[in-house]
Design an enzyme around this catalytic site. Structure first.
Site, PDB file in Angstrom:
ATOM      1  N   SER A 133      -3.746   1.321   4.443  1.00  0.00           N
ATOM      2  CA  SER A 133      -3.018   2.043   5.479  1.00  0.00           C
ATOM      3  C   SER A 133      -3.376   1.470   6.852  1.00  0.00           C
ATOM      4  CB  SER A 133      -3.307   3.542   5.379  1.00  0.00           C
ATOM      5  OG  SER A 133      -2.403   4.292   6.153  1.00  0.00           O
TER       6      SER A 133
ATOM      7  N   ASP B 194       4.853   4.929  -2.881  1.00  0.00           N
ATOM      8  CA  ASP B 194       4.480   5.053  -1.463  1.00  0.00           C
ATOM      9  C   ASP B 194       5.748   5.007  -0.617  1.00  0.00           C
ATOM     10  OD1 ASP B 194       3.476   4.897   1.107  1.00  0.00           O
ATOM     11  OD2 ASP B 194       2.219   3.140   0.748  1.00  0.00           O
TER      12      ASP B 194
ATOM     13  N   HIS C  97       1.307   7.370  -1.068  1.00  0.00           N
ATOM     14  CA  HIS C  97       0.535   6.549  -0.136  1.00  0.00           C
ATOM     15  C   HIS C  97      -0.959   6.604  -0.451  1.00  0.00           C
ATOM     16  CE1 HIS C  97      -0.198   4.326   3.505  1.00  0.00           C
ATOM     17  NE2 HIS C  97      -0.981   5.271   3.985  1.00  0.00           N
TER      18      HIS C  97
END
EC number: 2.3.1.31
Length: 369
Positions: free
Chosen positions: A150, A311, A344
Site C-alpha cells: 500500500s 483489491d 486490499h
C-alpha cells in the site's frame, strides 16, 4: 520463531529537510525498530515501509505485557521470510505520523506548541528522504531490498526512482503509481467526516476528536476489505443482541465498522490521519517527470510486484501497468497476481502465498553480486 522483545529507538536530525512543497521541516525525529544484526560489510539490510496508519513496530513485542505482536510479525524472525539470522531488518515510522516520528502532534521548536495545521503538507517522497537520513545514521549505504504494501509500496517505488544506487531490489505489494479518482474521493469523504466534527476545532483540539475520526476510519475499513471477504466474514447476520426491528439495531458488519472505528481513536492522532491521507492522494511516481516512463527510466534495481485479485482500492491493472512500462524499458521486473478474497488487506494476510516467490527473488538478488 518470534524476534521476542524489541525496543523502539529514535534519532533526531538537526539538519533541515526541504520538502516537495518547498517548505522546510526540521529538526526531524524518526522512531524506528531493528531486528537481527548488520553484517560486517553492511550488505544485509532490509527496509520495511509501513502503510497509512502503521508504525515502526513491525515484529515482536515491546514488553512482556503486550497482548499483540507487531503488525507484520508473521514474516520477521529466525527462519521466517525476513530471516533475522541472515538479515538486518529496519522499520521506521514515517514523518507526518504519530508514533514517535515528527508529525502534526509534535512540538514546533520555534513556538513551543504543537504544530497541528501549521505542519507542512508532506509527500511520500519526503518520507523516503527522511528514511535516507536514517540509513546514513545507521551507516548503511545500500539496502538489500526495500519492501512494503500500500503506502509502503509507494515508498518502495520512491526508493527505486529517487535513490536507485542505494537499493539492490524493491518489492511492492498492493500499490499504485498514483491513486485513482475513486481512491481520492473515498479519502475526501473521510476528511469531511473529520472536518464536520465540531470537536476537531480546525485541528486545534486538546482531546482527539472521536466521532469524526471513527467514521473516517470506518470508511477506510470498507476499502481494505472486499465484497467476497465481507460475505465470508459477516454475511447478512444481525447482531444477536439487537432486535431485528430495533431502529438502531446493527448488522454484524455495522458493528465491526463501529468497533474498529472507535478503537482507532485511542491509538491514532486525527491530524496525522489527515496529513497522511493527503500524502496518499498527492502520490504520483511521475511527479517532476514528463511521464511514468521517464520516472521509471531511473530504475536500476529489479522490482517485484504483487497485486491481489479482490483489491479494489489499488486494483491489479494499476500494478500491471507499472510492470509493463518497466518491461518495455528493459528493466528487470516481476509481476505476480495472487488470487485472494481478502481485498486490499491481502498484502498483510497472504504472506504464506507470496513468501516463496519473495524468497526466490531475494536469493537471485543476493547471488547477482
Amino acid at each position: 520463531m518470534s524476534v521476542g522483545i524489541v525496543q523502539e529507538q529514535s534519532v533526531t536530525f538537526d539538519t533541515e529537510l526541504r520538502l516537495e512543497s518547498g517548505r522546510i521541516l526540521g529538526p526531524i525525529t524518526l522512531a524506528y525498530e531493528t531486528y537481527g544484526e548488520l553484517n560486517a560489510d553492511r550488505s544485509n539490510a532490509i527496509l520495511v515501509a509501513h502503510a497509512w496508519t502503521g508504525n515502526a513496530h513491525l515484529a515482536g513485542k515491546n514488553s512482556e505485557e503486550d497482548t499483540k505482536p507487531g503488525w507484520w510479525d508473521a514474516i520477521v524472525g529466525p527462519g521466517r521470510l525476513l530471516d533475522t539470522d541472515r538479515c538486518f531488518v529496519i522499520c521506521s515510522n514515517v514523518i507526518g505520523s504519530c508514533y514517535g516520528s515528527t508529525g502534526p502532534a509534535s512540538i514546533n521548536p520555534k513556538t513551543g506548541k504543537r504544530y497541528n495545521l501549521t505542519f507542512p503538507v508532506i509527500t511520500v517522497r519526503d518520507m523516503v528522504r527522511a528514511q535516507a537520513l536514517l540509513l546514513d545514521h545507521l551507516g548503511i549505504d545500500r539496502l538489500l531490498t526495500v519492501l512494503g504494501g500500500s503506502m509502503g509500496g509507494m515508498q518502495a517505488l520512491e526508493w527505486a526512482t529517487q535513490f536507485p544506487d542505494r537499493i539492490r531490489s524493491a518489492i511492492a505489494l498492493a500499490t499504485t503509481s498514483r491513486p485513482s479518482p475513486q481512491a481520492i474521493s473515498l479519502n475526501a469523504v473521510a476528511r469531511w467526516a473529520i472536518f464536520n466534527d465540531p470537536t476537531w476545532k480546525k485541528g486545534e483540539y486538546r482531546k482527539n476528536p472521536k466521532d469524526g475520526l471513527a467514521l473516517a476510519r470506518g470508511i477506510g475499513h470498507i476499502t481494505f476489505l472486499s465484497d467476497e471477504s465481507m460475505w465470508q466474514k459477516f454475511g447478512r447476520r444481525f447482531n444477536a443482541r439487537d432486535g431485528l426491528f430495533d431502529f438502531f439495531g446493527q448488522f454484524e458488519v455495522e458493528r465491526y465498522l463501529s468497533y474498529n472505528g472507535y478503537n482507532f481513536v485511542d491509538r491514532f492522532d486525527t491530524n496525522s490521519f489527515l496529513y497522511l491521507a493527503k500524502a496518499l492522494d498527492l502520490y504520483d511516481t511521475a511527479w517532476g517527470y514528463e511521464s511514468l516512463e521517464e520516472a521509471f527510466s531511473r530504475v536500476k534495481a529489479p522490482i517485484q510486484f504483487f497485486a491481489f485479485t479482490s483489491d479494489w482500492l489499488y486494483p491489479p491493472y494499476q500494478t500491471e501497468e507499472m510492470a509493463t512500462i518497466l518491461r518495455s524499458l528493459g528493466k528487470p521486473v516481476e509481476y505476480h497476481l495472487i488470487e485472494s478474497a481478502y481485498g486490499h488487506d491481502a498484502f498483510l494476510l497472504e504472506h504464506e502465498t507470496f513468501a516463496p516467490m519473495v524468497r526466490e527473488f531475494l536469493d537471485k538478488v543476493e547471488r547477482s553480486e
